[in-house]
Design an enzyme around this catalytic site. Sequence first.
Site, PDB file in Angstrom:
ATOM      1  N   LYS A 149       0.928  -1.032  -0.208  1.00 52.47           N
ATOM      2  CA  LYS A 149      -0.213   0.082  -0.411  1.00 52.47           C
ATOM      3  C   LYS A 149       0.721   1.177  -0.542  1.00 52.47           C
ATOM      4  O   LYS A 149       1.719   1.191   0.735  1.00 52.47           O
ATOM      5  CB  LYS A 149      -0.674   0.123   1.217  1.00 52.47           C
ATOM      6  CG  LYS A 149      -1.946   1.056   1.630  1.00 52.47           C
ATOM      7  CD  LYS A 149      -2.640   0.659   2.883  1.00 52.47           C
ATOM      8  CE  LYS A 149      -3.968   2.113   2.786  1.00 52.47           C
ATOM      9  NZ  LYS A 149      -4.435   1.747   4.189  1.00 52.47           N
ATOM     10  N   SER A 189      -9.348   1.912   3.163  1.00 46.41           N
ATOM     11  CA  SER A 189      -8.686   2.520   2.416  1.00 46.41           C
ATOM     12  C   SER A 189      -8.032   1.760   2.010  1.00 46.41           C
ATOM     13  O   SER A 189      -7.369   2.244   1.057  1.00 46.41           O
ATOM     14  CB  SER A 189      -7.799   3.098   3.119  1.00 46.41           C
ATOM     15  OG  SER A 189      -6.698   3.340   4.299  1.00 46.41           O
ATOM     16  N   SER A 233      -9.012  -0.335   7.708  1.00 46.42           N
ATOM     17  CA  SER A 233      -8.829  -0.749   6.204  1.00 46.42           C
ATOM     18  C   SER A 233      -8.326  -1.464   5.920  1.00 46.42           C
ATOM     19  O   SER A 233      -8.395  -1.900   4.455  1.00 46.42           O
ATOM     20  CB  SER A 233      -8.275   0.909   6.400  1.00 46.42           C
ATOM     21  OG  SER A 233      -8.525   1.598   5.460  1.00 46.42           O
TER      22      SER A 233
HETATM   23  N1  GLN Z   1     -12.805   4.135   7.338  1.00 42.01           N
HETATM   24  C1  GLN Z   1     -11.805   4.067   7.904  1.00 42.01           C
HETATM   25  C2  GLN Z   1     -11.227   5.829   8.052  1.00 42.01           C
HETATM   26  O1  GLN Z   1     -11.305   6.419   7.427  1.00 42.01           O
HETATM   27  C3  GLN Z   1     -10.231   3.562   8.337  1.00 42.01           C
HETATM   28  C4  GLN Z   1      -9.318   3.858   7.921  1.00 42.01           C
HETATM   29  C5  GLN Z   1      -7.736   2.998   7.938  1.00 42.01           C
HETATM   30  O2  GLN Z   1      -8.415   2.410   9.128  1.00 42.01           O
HETATM   31  N2  GLN Z   1      -6.907   3.217   7.223  1.00 42.01           N
HETATM   32  O3  GLN Z   1     -10.912   7.040   9.266  1.00 42.01           O
END
Ligand code: GLN
Length: 468
Positions: free
Chosen positions: A67, A142, A166
């Site tokens: 990532k 994400s 994420s």
């Molecule tokens: N969807 C969550 C957020 O927007 C988690 C994001 C993540 O785990 N990086 O904060």
Amino acid sequence: MQEDLLHGAISCTDIVQHFLFNIEKHKHLNAFLSVYDQEALAQAQVIDLKIKEGKAGKLAGLVVGIKDVLAYQNHPLQAASKILNGFHSLYTATAVQRLIDEDAIIIGRQNCDEFGMGSSNENSAFGPVRHALNPERVPGGSSGGSAVAVMADMCHISLGSDTGGSVRQPAAFCGIIGLKPTYSRISRHGLVAFGSSFDCVGLFGKCVEDVALVLSFIAGADEYDSTVSQQVVPDYVKALNDEQKFKVAYLPETIHNPALQAEIKQNMLDHIAALQAAGHIVEAVSLPFMEYSLPTYYILSTAEASANLSRYDGVRFGHRSKDAKDLTSLYRLSRSEGFGQEVKRRILLGTYVLSASYYDAYYAKAQKVRRLIREQTKALFTKYDVLLMPTTPTTAFPLGKNTSNPLEMYLADIYSVHANVAGIPGISVPCGIDRQALPIGLQVLADDFEEGKLLAFADVLLKLKEHA
Ligand code: GLN
């Protein structure tokens, strides 16, 4: 595959070529931001030679995507943000380095939501990632690019990051395994900071053994990260080989939630019945503080993000505005031009909850609630091995569905943030499909450092499916 490699039936070069072919074929999914094709092929040749000489590392033949929040020396690193345009890593993240040391091959840098903020991978400065089964749907976020890359066979394993779900949420949407280890199990050295008390390096794979094997190599103490646990790393692959019967807890309120898609609810109920039939103890329990996990997460993670992202000032690295007249306008314009809308929203929210007038009401209160959530959750694990719940309230939703309403988007994390707030490990396991053939993931949580138990139970869940 490793046996075939060692016996010469296939070569690393064949494997890399296979993945490069698939990356090219699935270009429209936008999963990769950079593909290190020449480098990966050159590396494959070196490793093929090592195999012949009997000197290859334990992960020879493994092809990994990372990532765009993990540093890889002399390679671009942008957290899918314009603010890091042109930035190249000066060093390699510990998790990545440990794979390279065992002869894994890094095939490319994967698209994601900007700075890991999002649940659909629509917040990338490089455009959205698309779901491999239906390009009009989101892959989750994400770490959407990392999930799609494993799903569509563009690499064996992806390394992502999980601050609030994420890794597990896109794994559920894409029908693969996603593991978020215990906070501090894997070094965060070289991981772009979002919410430092939540951030974890996580893994995507198609089978439990692969995930267990890779975790065994990347977990553990690291002199570059003082927050990483010194606890000994067990052999997670060995932990899979037991016929253990589990004590499983579930929360009725997570199943009888009106926001939960009917097919996911049915899937949970079917799995509970199947586990009981297979001799596991499955019982309903209550975790009243869980309803506060989502607000606690969004208060604390935005507070931490607003502090972490203050380093992007247009002075030291990344984007610098051409129109700046003085130092203040350099900061203001560079940040205004460089950050996307969601990142700005998080910085504003975080600054607000940390501001002098609201600190006690929001930030300090949320810290106390976090402690209570963790204590209540840990108490549950004195009686049960694992906690079973849905990973997500819905399966993969259409692109654009939640982009105009941030609150709707945040609700996609309702089941996943709990593990990050409590600091415990969690895994999403592919457990079926809905009527539109979109994958359903179930999530399993366990006590601190019980990744072995999680992986063993994930194996049980997958085998239930095979027998069903
Ligand atoms: N969807 C969550 C957020 O927007 C988690 C994001 C993540 O785990 N990086 O904060």
